[in-house]
Design an enzyme around this catalytic site. Sequence first.
Site, short mmCIF file in Angstrom:
data_model
loop_
_atom_site.label_atom_id
_atom_site.label_comp_id
_atom_site.label_asym_id
_atom_site.label_seq_id
_atom_site.Cartn_x
_atom_site.Cartn_y
_atom_site.Cartn_z
N TYR A 6 -0.39 3.94 -16.75
CA TYR A 6 0.09 3.48 -15.45
C TYR A 6 1.59 3.74 -15.27
CZ TYR A 6 1.06 0.39 -11.50
OH TYR A 6 1.47 -0.12 -10.30
N SER A 15 6.46 1.03 -8.06
CA SER A 15 6.36 -0.20 -8.86
C SER A 15 7.59 -0.28 -9.74
CB SER A 15 5.09 -0.15 -9.73
OG SER A 15 5.10 -1.16 -10.72
#
Length: 246
Positions: free
Chosen positions: A146, A133
């Site tokens: 995260y 990501s």
Amino acid sequence: MSSDRPTAVVTGASSGIGAATARRLGAAGFHVVLGARRVERCAAIAEEIDGTALPLDVTDPDSVRAFGEAVDGARVLVNNAGGAKGLASVEHADEQEWRWMWETNVVGTLRITQAFLPKLRASGDGHVITVTSIAAQDFYDNGAGYTGAKHAQAMLHRTLRGELLGEPIRVTEILPGMVETEFSEVRFDGDTEKAAAVYAGLTPLTADDVAETIVFAATRPSHVNLDQIVLKPRDQASGTRRHRRT
């Protein structure tokens, strides 16, 4: 599972990027093995593309072991399983959410990669593709669990590039920005209203946009290694900067 087609393995293949990638790899001539906890969804996709669906929980070592043993060989591995839970500050972080994110994104990627490296090596032309990501490049308020997990997953993957140098295995990291999938619904524990608000006023990437990029990397000539591909919507500049139309 016998097939004249090269085998590609996709984790987290029951929906979103994983499902779209499985379909595109199938169209590109691969025999696709789809793994996920929701194996019934994988089975429906496998039927469409003449692939194979197998149950897989990357947080369970026994599940990963059984999944790996069920696949005879592999040319491509797409580490796609992962996700986010919550959006709390460090001060108010939920340890269980952090553990889930690290177990799924980091340790899960480790387990699957370990299970398939010998098969990829034996193929003579292997390829490890890991979906991380843009969160692996930056940080943002309330996202430490995260972003921390994605940084760790990225470091695991990038380390492979050197460790496998000289071997017949390519290593590609895909770093998407905002993609409209079930990602935000999972993050907000099924709250569809909160999830929809994430993408309000802008045009996010689709799962198919990312899948097309993955298959592009996987189908380059064997001597071409696309180390990293970052893709974001035109409306997004970074993890914290985006343009929303009123």
